[in-house]
Motif scaffolding. Sequence first.
Motif, PDB file in Angstrom:
ATOM      1  N   ASP A 128      15.643   7.786   2.508  1.00 30.84           N
ATOM      2  CA  ASP A 128      15.823   6.365   2.177  1.00 30.84           C
ATOM      3  C   ASP A 128      16.041   5.531   3.434  1.00 30.84           C
ATOM      4  N   GLY A 129      15.206   4.516   3.606  1.00 36.33           N
ATOM      5  CA  GLY A 129      15.328   3.617   4.743  1.00 36.33           C
ATOM      6  C   GLY A 129      14.864   4.203   6.057  1.00 36.33           C
ATOM      7  N   ARG A 130      14.250   5.378   6.012  1.00 37.58           N
ATOM      8  CA  ARG A 130      13.851   6.051   7.237  1.00 37.58           C
ATOM      9  C   ARG A 130      12.332   6.136   7.352  1.00 37.58           C
ATOM     10  N   ARG A 131      11.850   6.347   8.583  1.00 41.18           N
ATOM     11  CA  ARG A 131      10.437   6.596   8.849  1.00 41.18           C
ATOM     12  C   ARG A 131      10.163   8.076   8.619  1.00 41.18           C
ATOM     13  N   ALA A 132       9.070   8.364   7.905  1.00 41.64           N
ATOM     14  CA  ALA A 132       8.770   9.754   7.594  1.00 41.64           C
ATOM     15  C   ALA A 132       7.299   9.916   7.265  1.00 41.64           C
ATOM     16  N   THR A 133       6.841  11.169   7.332  1.00 46.18           N
ATOM     17  CA  THR A 133       5.472  11.479   6.934  1.00 46.18           C
ATOM     18  C   THR A 133       5.469  12.788   6.159  1.00 46.18           C
ATOM     19  N   THR A 134       4.285  13.172   5.678  1.00 49.55           N
ATOM     20  CA  THR A 134       4.117  14.384   4.898  1.00 49.55           C
ATOM     21  C   THR A 134       2.642  14.776   4.948  1.00 49.55           C
ATOM     22  N   HIS A 135       2.250  15.764   4.170  1.00 46.44           N
ATOM     23  CA  HIS A 135       0.841  16.141   4.082  1.00 46.44           C
ATOM     24  C   HIS A 135       0.015  14.928   3.680  1.00 46.44           C
ATOM     25  N   TRP A 136      -1.180  14.798   4.233  1.00 52.03           N
ATOM     26  CA  TRP A 136      -1.990  13.602   3.971  1.00 52.03           C
ATOM     27  C   TRP A 136      -2.226  13.383   2.479  1.00 52.03           C
ATOM     28  N   ASN A 137      -2.278  14.466   1.710  1.00 51.60           N
ATOM     29  CA  ASN A 137      -2.566  14.329   0.290  1.00 51.60           C
ATOM     30  C   ASN A 137      -1.358  13.860  -0.514  1.00 51.60           C
ATOM     31  N   SER A 138      -0.197  13.798   0.116  1.00 52.40           N
ATOM     32  CA  SER A 138       1.020  13.356  -0.572  1.00 52.40           C
ATOM     33  C   SER A 138       1.550  12.035  -0.042  1.00 52.40           C
ATOM     34  N   LEU A 142       4.304   9.809  -2.012  1.00 53.35           N
ATOM     35  CA  LEU A 142       5.613   9.551  -1.420  1.00 53.35           C
ATOM     36  C   LEU A 142       5.913   8.059  -1.397  1.00 53.35           C
ATOM     37  N   ALA A 143       4.934   7.265  -1.006  1.00 54.42           N
ATOM     38  CA  ALA A 143       5.132   5.811  -0.936  1.00 54.42           C
ATOM     39  C   ALA A 143       5.363   5.211  -2.315  1.00 54.42           C
ATOM     40  N   GLU A 144       4.644   5.707  -3.295  1.00 55.15           N
ATOM     41  CA  GLU A 144       4.752   5.151  -4.652  1.00 55.15           C
ATOM     42  C   GLU A 144       6.058   5.534  -5.330  1.00 55.15           C
ATOM     43  N   VAL A 151       6.804   5.081   5.043  1.00 55.68           N
ATOM     44  CA  VAL A 151       5.834   6.164   5.203  1.00 55.68           C
ATOM     45  C   VAL A 151       4.889   5.874   6.365  1.00 55.68           C
ATOM     46  N   GLU A 152       4.835   6.815   7.303  1.00 53.38           N
ATOM     47  CA  GLU A 152       3.933   6.733   8.450  1.00 53.38           C
ATOM     48  C   GLU A 152       2.681   7.555   8.135  1.00 53.38           C
ATOM     49  N   ARG A 153       1.521   6.904   8.136  1.00 52.83           N
ATOM     50  CA  ARG A 153       0.299   7.555   7.682  1.00 52.83           C
ATOM     51  C   ARG A 153      -0.537   8.166   8.809  1.00 52.83           C
ATOM     52  N   VAL A 158       6.733  12.545  13.103  1.00 46.77           N
ATOM     53  CA  VAL A 158       7.487  11.292  13.120  1.00 46.77           C
ATOM     54  C   VAL A 158       8.933  11.596  13.497  1.00 46.77           C
ATOM     55  N   ASP A 159       9.331  11.127  14.655  1.00 41.46           N
ATOM     56  CA  ASP A 159      10.679  11.335  15.180  1.00 41.46           C
ATOM     57  C   ASP A 159      11.491  10.079  14.920  1.00 41.46           C
ATOM     58  N   ASP A 160      12.453  10.174  14.012  1.00 39.59           N
ATOM     59  CA  ASP A 160      13.313   9.040  13.674  1.00 39.59           C
ATOM     60  C   ASP A 160      14.768   9.381  14.004  1.00 39.59           C
ATOM     61  N   GLY A 161      14.945   9.877  15.213  1.00 35.86           N
ATOM     62  CA  GLY A 161      16.291  10.204  15.679  1.00 35.86           C
ATOM     63  C   GLY A 161      16.774  11.540  15.130  1.00 35.86           C
ATOM     64  N   ASP A 162      17.730  11.493  14.209  1.00 40.83           N
ATOM     65  CA  ASP A 162      18.258  12.726  13.643  1.00 40.83           C
ATOM     66  C   ASP A 162      17.444  13.208  12.451  1.00 40.83           C
ATOM     67  N   LEU A 163      16.289  12.578  12.224  1.00 40.62           N
ATOM     68  CA  LEU A 163      15.359  12.973  11.166  1.00 40.62           C
ATOM     69  C   LEU A 163      13.963  13.085  11.770  1.00 40.62           C
ATOM     70  N   VAL A 164      13.349  14.269  11.635  1.00 36.15           N
ATOM     71  CA  VAL A 164      12.005  14.494  12.161  1.00 36.15           C
ATOM     72  C   VAL A 164      11.163  15.101  11.045  1.00 36.15           C
TER      73      VAL A 164
END
Length: 212
Positions: A128-138, A142-144, A151-153, A158-164
Amino acid sequence: MAQSARKTVGVVMFDDVEVLDFAGPYEVLKGARLDEKTRWEMDSPFDVRLVAQADVVRCHGGMKVVMDHSLDDCPPLDWLVVPGGWGTRREAGNAALVGWIRERSRQAALTASVCTGARLLAAAGVLDGRRATTHWNSLGWLAENYPKVRVERHMHVVDDGDLVTSAGISAGIELALSLVERECGQAVTRSLARYMEYPYPHDNRRRVEIEG
């Protein structure tokens, strides 16, 4: 890095986990050495543990893997890694596992996901509130379903500090290399990539064309 300063890394496992999603980061982190000249005399600076609700996990494709810890007896973790796979669709509704991921993510200094492991982090509210990515097919899913996630496409990792988070399956290797570089520096990471005969990542663009 002194032996006592080793990072304890927990990899969350479940039935139908994608093999390369966890095996790629496992190989990278366990294969890291601070000095390549003493590879066979020294341990990795990362102590990687496989953690699940069951003693044995059946991976996608049928491979069976014995766990190091249950959710209950898992030691404190410096880093938490959540791989993906078809099983994430089921496990996103597993309240015990999702709750454990939520709590351990709060305690860990860093949380990471590979591929659709992002589904489990999203279900736990970690994205929540963070930058993130996943498999292209998801990406669209994820965004919906989790509109609070940024969501970074077009990024592989995607390195968002303590979340990668990373793209799908093989991207977990580069995610883990990025974590080794963060902790141990570029020289160690280049040496590790060379040992693995894996190209050192110079470009963070997603490797495949995204449909839709």
